[in-house]
Write a protein that holds these residues in place. Structure first.
Motif, short mmCIF file in Angstrom:
data_model
loop_
_atom_site.label_atom_id
_atom_site.label_comp_id
_atom_site.label_asym_id
_atom_site.label_seq_id
_atom_site.Cartn_x
_atom_site.Cartn_y
_atom_site.Cartn_z
N GLN A 189 2.00 5.35 0.27
CA GLN A 189 1.77 6.39 1.27
C GLN A 189 0.45 7.13 1.03
O GLN A 189 -0.33 7.30 1.96
CB GLN A 189 2.96 7.36 1.32
CG GLN A 189 2.75 8.56 2.21
CD GLN A 189 2.46 8.21 3.66
OE1 GLN A 189 2.84 7.15 4.15
NE2 GLN A 189 1.76 9.09 4.33
N MET A 245 0.85 -1.17 0.00
CA MET A 245 0.00 0.00 0.00
C MET A 245 0.90 1.24 0.00
O MET A 245 1.79 1.37 0.82
CB MET A 245 -0.91 -0.02 1.24
CG MET A 245 -1.99 1.02 1.20
SD MET A 245 -3.07 1.09 2.66
CE MET A 245 -3.86 -0.47 2.70
N ALA A 296 -6.83 6.14 3.50
CA ALA A 296 -7.51 5.23 4.44
C ALA A 296 -7.72 5.92 5.79
O ALA A 296 -8.80 5.80 6.40
CB ALA A 296 -6.71 3.95 4.61
N ARG A 297 -6.71 6.65 6.26
CA ARG A 297 -6.86 7.40 7.53
C ARG A 297 -7.92 8.49 7.40
O ARG A 297 -8.74 8.69 8.29
CB ARG A 297 -5.51 7.97 7.97
CG ARG A 297 -4.52 6.91 8.44
CD ARG A 297 -3.28 7.52 9.05
NE ARG A 297 -2.49 8.31 8.11
CZ ARG A 297 -1.50 7.82 7.36
NH1 ARG A 297 -1.18 6.54 7.43
NH2 ARG A 297 -0.82 8.62 6.54
N THR A 327 -2.20 6.09 -0.44
CA THR A 327 -3.30 5.16 -0.18
C THR A 327 -3.52 5.01 1.32
O THR A 327 -4.66 4.99 1.78
CB THR A 327 -3.01 3.79 -0.83
OG1 THR A 327 -2.76 3.99 -2.22
CG2 THR A 327 -4.18 2.85 -0.65
N ARG A 328 -2.45 4.93 2.09
CA ARG A 328 -2.58 4.84 3.56
C ARG A 328 -3.18 6.13 4.11
O ARG A 328 -4.01 6.10 5.02
CB ARG A 328 -1.23 4.54 4.20
CG ARG A 328 -0.77 3.10 4.01
CD ARG A 328 0.41 2.75 4.91
NE ARG A 328 1.60 3.54 4.64
CZ ARG A 328 2.54 3.23 3.76
NH1 ARG A 328 2.43 2.12 3.05
NH2 ARG A 328 3.59 3.99 3.59
#
Length: 115
Positions: free
Chosen positions: A3, A1, A9-10, A5-6
């Motif tokens: 950065q 995944m 998500a957050r 994309t993370r």
């Protein structure tokens, strides 16, 4: 995944809590933003600070300045109109600034086709 994309998500986690955390009969999905808005001044301030977290994550992920400005306008409108008694609470239910901001960030990052 990756950065970005993370980060998205957050952002989606925070937006979900602010704009759709609880399912209420008749009203539908309601988040913490309109519920916090029921507490004069402090509630709206807390909701705005949480919404600004999404903007910070978007900036770290590399979202363009133009998109960040649009996101800040969404948060500002939400915070300003959210302070108006009754009308502000209804506005918080409908506007869903955090959801809007996540969509803006995803579009800017080219992740709007992903789930």
């Amino acid at each position: 995944m990756t950065q970005p994309t993370r980060a998205v998500a957050r952002m989606e986690t925070v937006a979900g809590a602010l704009d759709g955390a609880v399912d209420l009969p008749v009203v539908g999905r309601v988040g913490l933003d309109p519920l916090l808005g029921l507490v004069p001044v402090a509630g709206d301030l807390l909701a705005a600070l949480a919404a600004l977290y999404i903007v910070v994550e978007a900036a770290r992920a590399g979202v363009s300045t133009r998109t960040l400005v649009r996101m800040l306008v969404n948060v500002g409108l939400d915070a300003a109109l959210g302070t108006v008694p009754v009308v502000g609470d209804v506005f918080d239910l409908v506007w869903r600034a955090s959801d809007r901001n996540v969509r803006l960030a995803k579009r800017d990052l080219g992740l709007d086709g992903e789930t």
